[in-house]
Design an enzyme around this catalytic site. Structure first.
Site: not given
Length: 194
Positions: A11, A38, A131
């Site tokens: 991310s 992401h 996540d």
């Protein structure tokens, strides 16, 4: 152990992390690499273009119903979850966000674990949420390998720390050594077994 695939979740700080790891990967890598980074739903393809400039291995955006091939790095497109099925076919989904994200790392990791474990290598890199933790836990529970970026070397340490809270990682590595480890696991271990 002969490995069948690598999945990577990343991310915040992903551009730097992936620009370090992907150019280290051998173009002869005998496994596919599936990545969730992401990103904003309206992101362009700059990251993929840049990684292709830096790397010998082919990097591309995953397409719906595409057959997974070894030696190729696939990125989940913006605003779509990336999954793989039993026959090694990729699918894209516009289902609800998971962990506030689409694409979500957990969605890819859990799908890939069902198909490739125990021959799956899961990697969690820099990021600002949790996540990927559940997905990495599933990979580990089903016999795969869990690699986590050393939080001390992460641009944002929340995601690697969250993974380490739920998974006993096989390797906790500084960013600069992860590409070499992936080559070793995917190539050297395959040669030893052949």
């Amino acid at each position: 152990m002969k490995y069948n695939a690598i999945v990577i979740g990343v991310s915040a700080g992903g551009m730097e992390a992936l620009s370090t790891i992907i150019p280290q990967l051998s173009p002869d890598l005998p496994v596919p690499v599936l990545i969730v980074q992401h990103m904003s739903p309206d992101s362009d393809s700059y990251l993929i273009e840049r990684l292709n400039e830096l790397s010998d291995i082919k990097v591309k955006e995953a397409e719906d119903k595409e057959k997974v091939r070894e030696g190729v790095v696939y990125f989940a497109p913006p605003n779509y979850h990336l999954l793989v099925d039993d026959e090694g076919i990729l699918s894209l989904s516009g289902d609800e966000r998971v962990n506030y994200a689409r694409p979500a790392i957990d969605v890819l990791f859990e799908s890939a674990a069902d198909v490739y474990c125990p021959g799956l290598i899961g990697v969690i890199l820099t990021g600002a949420n949790q996540d990927g933790s559940a997905g990495l836990k599933k990979i580990k529970e089903e016999g795969g390998i869990a690699i986590v970026q050393d939080p001390e070397t992460a641009f944002v340490d929340r995601m690697p720390r969250a993974a380490l809270e739920v998974v006993e990682a096989d390797h906790i590595l500084p960013l600069e050594t992860i590409g070499a480890m992936l080559n070793t696991l995917a190539i050297i271990d395959s040669i030893v077994l052949d």
